[in-house]
Scaffold this motif. Structure first.
Motif, PDB file in Angstrom:
ATOM      1  N   GLY A 185      -6.548 -31.860  72.223  1.00 21.85           N
ATOM      2  CA  GLY A 185      -6.013 -33.212  72.225  1.00 21.85           C
ATOM      3  C   GLY A 185      -6.676 -34.153  71.243  1.00 21.85           C
ATOM      4  N   TYR A 186      -7.785 -33.767  70.643  1.00 15.43           N
ATOM      5  CA  TYR A 186      -8.434 -34.591  69.623  1.00 15.43           C
ATOM      6  C   TYR A 186      -7.678 -34.433  68.307  1.00 15.43           C
ATOM      7  CZ  TYR A 186     -12.357 -34.673  72.895  1.00 15.43           C
ATOM      8  OH  TYR A 186     -13.148 -34.840  73.994  1.00 15.43           O
ATOM      9  N   ARG A 187      -7.315 -35.546  67.705  1.00 14.22           N
ATOM     10  CA  ARG A 187      -6.595 -35.515  66.433  1.00 14.22           C
ATOM     11  C   ARG A 187      -7.587 -35.323  65.296  1.00 14.22           C
ATOM     12  NH1 ARG A 187      -4.930 -40.182  65.341  1.00 14.22           N
ATOM     13  NH2 ARG A 187      -5.887 -41.330  67.084  1.00 14.22           N
ATOM     14  N   LEU A 188      -7.439 -34.238  64.558  1.00 18.55           N
ATOM     15  CA  LEU A 188      -8.395 -33.872  63.512  1.00 18.55           C
ATOM     16  C   LEU A 188      -7.865 -34.144  62.109  1.00 18.55           C
ATOM     17  CD1 LEU A 188      -9.659 -30.500  65.024  1.00 18.55           C
ATOM     18  CD2 LEU A 188     -10.496 -32.818  65.425  1.00 18.55           C
ATOM     19  N   GLY A 189      -6.707 -34.761  62.016  1.00 12.75           N
ATOM     20  CA  GLY A 189      -6.192 -35.164  60.716  1.00 12.75           C
ATOM     21  C   GLY A 189      -5.583 -34.029  59.921  1.00 12.75           C
ATOM     22  N   THR A 190      -5.258 -34.325  58.668  1.00 12.47           N
ATOM     23  CA  THR A 190      -4.635 -33.343  57.785  1.00 12.47           C
ATOM     24  C   THR A 190      -5.626 -32.226  57.468  1.00 12.47           C
ATOM     25  OG1 THR A 190      -3.347 -35.143  56.820  1.00 12.47           O
ATOM     26  CG2 THR A 190      -3.386 -33.042  55.631  1.00 12.47           C
ATOM     27  N   GLN A 191      -5.117 -30.992  57.454  1.00 12.76           N
ATOM     28  CA  GLN A 191      -5.947 -29.825  57.204  1.00 12.76           C
ATOM     29  C   GLN A 191      -5.877 -29.402  55.737  1.00 12.76           C
ATOM     30  OE1 GLN A 191      -7.630 -28.261  60.349  1.00 12.76           O
ATOM     31  NE2 GLN A 191      -7.240 -30.466  60.370  1.00 12.76           N
ATOM     32  N   TYR A 192      -6.880 -28.677  55.311  1.00  8.98           N
ATOM     33  CA  TYR A 192      -6.883 -28.132  53.958  1.00  8.98           C
ATOM     34  C   TYR A 192      -5.708 -27.169  53.753  1.00  8.98           C
ATOM     35  CZ  TYR A 192     -11.703 -29.679  52.900  1.00  8.98           C
ATOM     36  OH  TYR A 192     -12.831 -30.411  52.637  1.00  8.98           O
ATOM     37  N   ASP A 193      -5.258 -27.090  52.520  1.00  4.89           N
ATOM     38  CA  ASP A 193      -4.293 -26.068  52.112  1.00  4.89           C
ATOM     39  C   ASP A 193      -5.075 -24.795  51.764  1.00  4.89           C
ATOM     40  OD1 ASP A 193      -2.790 -24.475  49.960  1.00  4.89           O
ATOM     41  OD2 ASP A 193      -1.234 -25.851  50.663  1.00  4.89           O
ATOM     42  N   LYS A 194      -4.855 -23.717  52.495  1.00  8.96           N
ATOM     43  CA  LYS A 194      -5.636 -22.489  52.307  1.00  8.96           C
ATOM     44  C   LYS A 194      -5.509 -21.939  50.891  1.00  8.96           C
ATOM     45  CE  LYS A 194      -3.582 -20.311  55.562  1.00  8.96           C
ATOM     46  NZ  LYS A 194      -3.180 -19.233  56.494  1.00  8.96           N
ATOM     47  N   GLY A 195      -4.303 -21.940  50.385  1.00  5.97           N
ATOM     48  CA  GLY A 195      -4.089 -21.376  49.053  1.00  5.97           C
ATOM     49  C   GLY A 195      -4.817 -22.149  47.975  1.00  5.97           C
ATOM     50  N   LEU A 196      -4.776 -23.491  48.052  1.00  8.28           N
ATOM     51  CA  LEU A 196      -5.455 -24.306  47.048  1.00  8.28           C
ATOM     52  C   LEU A 196      -6.969 -24.107  47.102  1.00  8.28           C
ATOM     53  CD1 LEU A 196      -3.440 -27.658  47.362  1.00  8.28           C
ATOM     54  CD2 LEU A 196      -3.282 -25.935  45.547  1.00  8.28           C
ATOM     55  N   VAL A 197      -7.528 -24.065  48.296  1.00  8.00           N
ATOM     56  CA  VAL A 197      -8.974 -23.907  48.427  1.00  8.00           C
ATOM     57  C   VAL A 197      -9.407 -22.510  47.995  1.00  8.00           C
ATOM     58  CG1 VAL A 197     -10.910 -23.887  50.046  1.00  8.00           C
ATOM     59  CG2 VAL A 197      -9.149 -25.652  50.217  1.00  8.00           C
ATOM     60  N   ASP A 198      -8.626 -21.473  48.370  1.00  7.10           N
ATOM     61  CA  ASP A 198      -8.956 -20.106  47.943  1.00  7.10           C
ATOM     62  C   ASP A 198      -8.976 -19.999  46.420  1.00  7.10           C
ATOM     63  OD1 ASP A 198      -9.470 -18.888  50.345  1.00  7.10           O
ATOM     64  OD2 ASP A 198      -7.475 -18.008  50.578  1.00  7.10           O
ATOM     65  N   ALA A 199      -7.990 -20.608  45.783  1.00  8.95           N
ATOM     66  CA  ALA A 199      -7.918 -20.549  44.322  1.00  8.95           C
ATOM     67  C   ALA A 199      -9.114 -21.263  43.694  1.00  8.95           C
ATOM     68  CB  ALA A 199      -6.604 -21.167  43.845  1.00  8.95           C
ATOM     69  N   TYR A 200      -9.486 -22.422  44.249  1.00  8.72           N
ATOM     70  CA  TYR A 200     -10.641 -23.149  43.724  1.00  8.72           C
ATOM     71  C   TYR A 200     -11.919 -22.336  43.902  1.00  8.72           C
ATOM     72  CZ  TYR A 200     -14.807 -25.964  44.104  1.00  8.72           C
ATOM     73  OH  TYR A 200     -16.094 -26.412  43.987  1.00  8.72           O
TER      74      TYR A 200
END
Length: 932
Positions: free
Chosen positions: A569-584
């Protein structure tokens, strides 16, 4: 070098086979039996082998017990004999055999058929009851105290791996990872106190931090049966203070025909997604008179998990317990298991057999973890803090994404043979190779950190106990506002890269010789054996970290995706994009700084050579079976690890040589056909973990926490003097009620000590090191009741029950005081552990509702204060399975796991100081089984 040893030594069983054939087999009649004696099988009316059947030679009282293929041997017999065969759950039988001197006889005894003389009138049928009968007969007729799980019994529970199957055994509890069983605790003892083998081959641990085997790596559907020895004989390895688990894979001689079986199905997990499992086994016997056999078994499963997790780090400040950080973990995990087993066997005569058996299991855990860390300790604690509330100014928030892949592999291979001589001697030998490897190809993480902010929390509404369906609602800092969700408040902090591989390779040779004789007017079976095992361990770890501005991938918003995080129930906001982070991360890894110098200290090598020998004698005094003997084990250990002192690299080494003696007295007494008593006086050992005994100093950084793991080259093995006694009453209608007591006197029990010290560079760090406690004990009572209510009328006769309860008491006494204490609970020991299951079986329908529960247990000792000892809250689980067999080889089934939606909880000293709260959800599975 070990591979060359394996190949060169392979000639031994082959030479043995040639010699046996030359001595016993005529060239024109390769399967003609020779010599004196009787070789036979005990089977059911449909030809299935019956393991654990008791065969008594009428008049002499000579006794044999059938093996897992239903086979038995009584060498040296001559003349006319009558065999009385007993098997719980089927009518007893008597069969006459005429033995010709100079020629061995073969016999097959069928129980439950029309061609035998029955002395009982109770016959039980059904998949559940057949599996129970196989287990109970083996347990009843064993010399020591054992529990057996048959493949049929395992298949009636929703247990995908061996650890979860073993939780159904009396006295065994499991430790879980993300809801799945991983390690076992036998009779309240630490997981490292239990040795695991596959087909008699000792399995090295995959995790470098323990000798305990990750049993979640091994799928349950490769198993023929699992035998848990709670008391050891001199012929067994001594390194099992709690018990020894031997996982037996299938044999082509289980069915002695072309046989094919398998299953497939899919499931849904409400904290994950769709899962799949499938497996198949094919076997056949062939050649002249079906003396050759081959088997191949395959298994595959894929599970998807998205458990919800919150962790808290607590410290004591001026008499008040406050949080250093709160960590929200948003998981996305895929786990796959693949397994292959195979066997080639040759049985040219009843007296000779050769075999090659192998197994391979692969476990991969591919995990993405979005993290939100509220870093209270980055700021200053404000006055007015209480045990449940605090405010920090200048605190920071961290947002990261970690991608971690873990791969475990376990491989075993054994080449062996056995020969029974005409005079009753039995010789066996085997050469085995086992390899366990744990690899993290990458543990890569990108972290952004916020500017300074004020954070407050209120944990007065702490997490609910695990038997509720939701946690309480503590208020954690910034999850109630928008600061943490605003990308402009964050800047690049670091990326980290870690990879490591640990390999343990074990080569062993073992041989045993059993000699029948007359001594003091009694028949005595002498048994002698030797074993040499050599294990090499190689651990290598790489770590890189980059905080340079050149590594900055840009704004936090540029790496976000569309998914919104939510955790309890805790709002954790927008999550990372896995593909973008993996590429970086893939691009950044190549330009990252070189390996961190301190990461060298995580590497180590070790070699442990064990030379063991034993002698034992087994004889009968009326209805009492006595085994007495002595085992001696010499252990040579060498280990080394790199050290970095003031930037200079050197190597630290340790070398040890120990010899230990293990006397043994095991007594089994049959008060009558149904009541069995056992007493055992034994000694056993648990050697230190390899990573703990090598002289190393490893720095670990996880989020805001800095910790050090310190090796102890002076760490001693734990020795235990054991007393076991029990009574078992077996019902003719298929069932048992039993009570066993046990006491283990522990010397040099090893435990992990956690403490905090100031660093010369400023700040403080957590330290952990293994040390010995000079004395301790573990004792308990184990109760078990299994019964099918066949005495009830009509449809009610299909009901049955499984129930077991274990209560233990344990403590260790340390050589020094910690926080005013020198006596502690035994880490890993729950005071109570119980299982209960109600089953129903009638016609082709079977169902089972099963419940398991263990109480809280201590996980880590804090040197500074008892209020920060780490505990694991006891956990319960309710499961259900049902199936229908159409009678044509096809069966449909369904499973439901964790119907209570129980959580996994850890806490410091008191439940109000929750360290971890994690939920996994329920799982529903449907599938089809088939056999030919």
């Amino acid at each position: 070098m070990k591979l060359r040893l394996l190949l060169s030594a392979a000639i031994l069983p082959l030479t043995f086979a040639v010699a046996a054939q030359a001595a016993d087999v005529a060239p024109s009649a390769a399967i003609e039996p020779a010599g004196d004696g009787l070789f036979g099988r005990v089977v059911s009316a449909d030809g299935s082998p019956l393991p654990g059947a008791e065969i008594i030679v009428r008049g002499s009282g000579r006794r044999a017990v059938s093996n897992t293929q239903g086979e038995f041997s009584l060498p040296g017999l001559t003349g006319d004999v009558v065999l009385d065969v007993r098997y719980i759950g089927l009518p007893h039988a008597s069969q006459s055999v005429v033995l010709t001197p100079g020629r061995a006889a073969q016999v097959t005894v069928t129980l439950g058929g029309d061609d035998v003389t029955t002395v009982a009138d109770v016959v039980v049928t059904g998949v559940i009851t057949d599996g129970v009968a196989r287990s109970l007969n083996q347990q009843k007729n064993a010399d020591g105290t054992i529990n057996v799980l048959s493949a049929d019994a395992i298949g009636r529970y929703p247990d995908p791996n061996v650890a979860e199957s073993l939780q159904r055994v009396p006295g065994i509890a499991i430790q879980r990872d993300q809801g799945e069983g991983r390690y076992i605790n036998v009779r309240g003892a630490p997981s490292a106190f239990t040795a695991v083998s596959v087909d008699g081959v000792t399995v090295p641990a995959v995790d470098p931090g323990t000798r305990a085997v990750d049993l979640d790596t091994l799928p349950s559907d490769i198993v023929s049966n699992i035998e848990v020895s709670k008391t050891l004989l001199p012929s067994q390895d001594a390194d099992s203070i709690a018990g020894a688990v031997n996982i037996k894979t299938r044999s082509p001689f289980d069915t002695r025909r072309l046989a094919f079986s398998g299953y497939a199905g899919g499931s849904y997990n409400d904290y994950g997604g769709d899962d799949v499992r499938a497996g198949a086994t094919v076997s056949n016997v062939f050649g002249p008179n079906q003396t050759f056999g081959a088997l191949l078994s395959l298994s595959y499963s894929e599970t998807n998990r998205r458990p919800e997790n919150i962790e808290n780090a607590w410290v004591e400040e001026d008499g008040v317990f406050v949080l250093e950080e709160t960590l929200f973990k948003q998981y996305e995990t895929q786990r796959t298991r693949q397994a292959l087993t195979g066997a080639l066997e040759w049985r040219p005569t009843d007296q000779t057999r050769l075999y090659v058996r192998g197994s391979y299991a692969d476990f991969e855990d591919d995990e993405y973890r979005n993290t939100l860390i509220l870093g209270y300790a980055d700021g200053a604690l404000q006055p007015g803090a209480t045990n449940t509330t605090a405010t920090y100014t200048g605190a920071r928030i961290y947002r990261g994404l970690r991608h971690r892949t873990q791969n475990n592999e376990i491989t075993t291979l054994v080449l062996g043979g056995e020969h029974s001589f005409d005079n009753g001697m039995v010789w066996d030998a085997d050469l085995s190779w086992a390899n366990s490897e744990q690899t993290y190809p990458h543990r890569d993480e990108l972290v952004y950190r916020s500017s300074a902010t004020t954070l407050s929390y209120d944990t007065s509404n702490h997490y609910a106990p695990s038997y509720f369906y939701a946690p309480g609602n503590p208020i954690f800092g910034d999850t109630a506002s928008g600061f943490f969700a605003t990308p402009g408040n964050f800047s690049f902090r670091e990326n980290t890269f870690r990879s490591n591989t640990t390999q343990q390779e074990d080569v062993a040779f073992r041989t045993n010789l059993e000699i029948p004789s007359q001594f003091a007017g009694r028949e005595v079976a002498w048994k002698f054996g030797l074993k040499y095992a050599s294990r090499e361990v190689d651990a290598d770890e790489e770590r890189q970290r980059d905080r340079a501005a050149s590594a900055n991938p840009g704004t936090l918003a540029s790496l976000w995706g569309d998914a919104q995080g939510q955790n309890f129930g805790y709002r954790l906001g927008t999550q990372y994009d896995k593909g973008l982070v993996d590429a970086y991360l893939a691009a950044a890894k190549g330009s990252s700084p070189r390996r961190m110098p301190d990461s060298l200290t995580a590497d180590y090598t070790a070699q442990e050579d064990i030379l063991a020998g034993y002698g034992q004698a087994r004889f009968d005094v009326g209805a009492t079976n006595i085994t007495v003997g002595l085992r001696v084990e010499q252990t040579n250990f060498d280990g080394s690890a790199p050290t970095v002192i003031d930037g200079a690299l050197s190597t630290a080494a340790v070398s040890r040589d120990d010899t230990d003696f293990f006397p043994n007295l095991t007594v089994r007494h049959a008060f009558n056909d149904n009541l069995i008593g056992r007493v055992a006086l034994t000694r056993s050992i648990s050697r230190p973990e390899f990573s703990q005994i090598v002289p190393r100093r490893v720095e670990e950084t996880d989020g805001l926490d800095v910790s050090y793991e310190i090796g102890n080259p002076d760490l001693q093995p734990t020795l235990s003097n054991n007393f076991d006694a029990g009574l078992e009453y077996y019902f003719a209608s298929l069932g048992v009620v039993s009570a066993n007591v046990f006491y283990k006197d522990l010397n040099d029990y090893r435990y992990i000590l956690n403490y905090t010290e100031d660093l010369a560079s400023g700040g403080e760090a957590d330290f952990e090191t293994p040390i010995n406690a000079p004395e301790g004990h573990l004792m308990g009572l184990e109760l078990n009741w299994q019964q099918k209510f066949g005495f009830l009328p009509g449809w009610m006769s299909g009901f049955g029950v499984f129930a077991n309860f274990t209560v233990t008491d344990a403590e260790i006494k340390t050589a020094q005081n910690y926080g005013g204490r020198d006596t502690f609970a035994l880490p890993g020991q729950s005071d109570t552990n119980y299982n209960a299951a109600l089953f129903y079986e009638m016609g082709g329908f079977s169902a089972r509702l099963s419940y398991t529960k263990r109480s809280d247990y201590l996980e880590e000792i804090n040197a500074d204060t008892a209020d920060l000892d780490l505990y694991v809250e006891g956990r319960e689980q309710l499961d259900f399975t049902a199936s229908y067999d159409f009678g044509n080889g096809v069966e449909v089934f369904g499973e439901a796991k964790n119907l209570t939606d129980s959580a996994g909880i850890k806490y410091y000293g008191s439940r109000e100081r929750t360290y971890e709260y994690e939920k996994f959800g329920y799982n529903a599975f449907v599938g089809v089984r088939f056999k030919y």
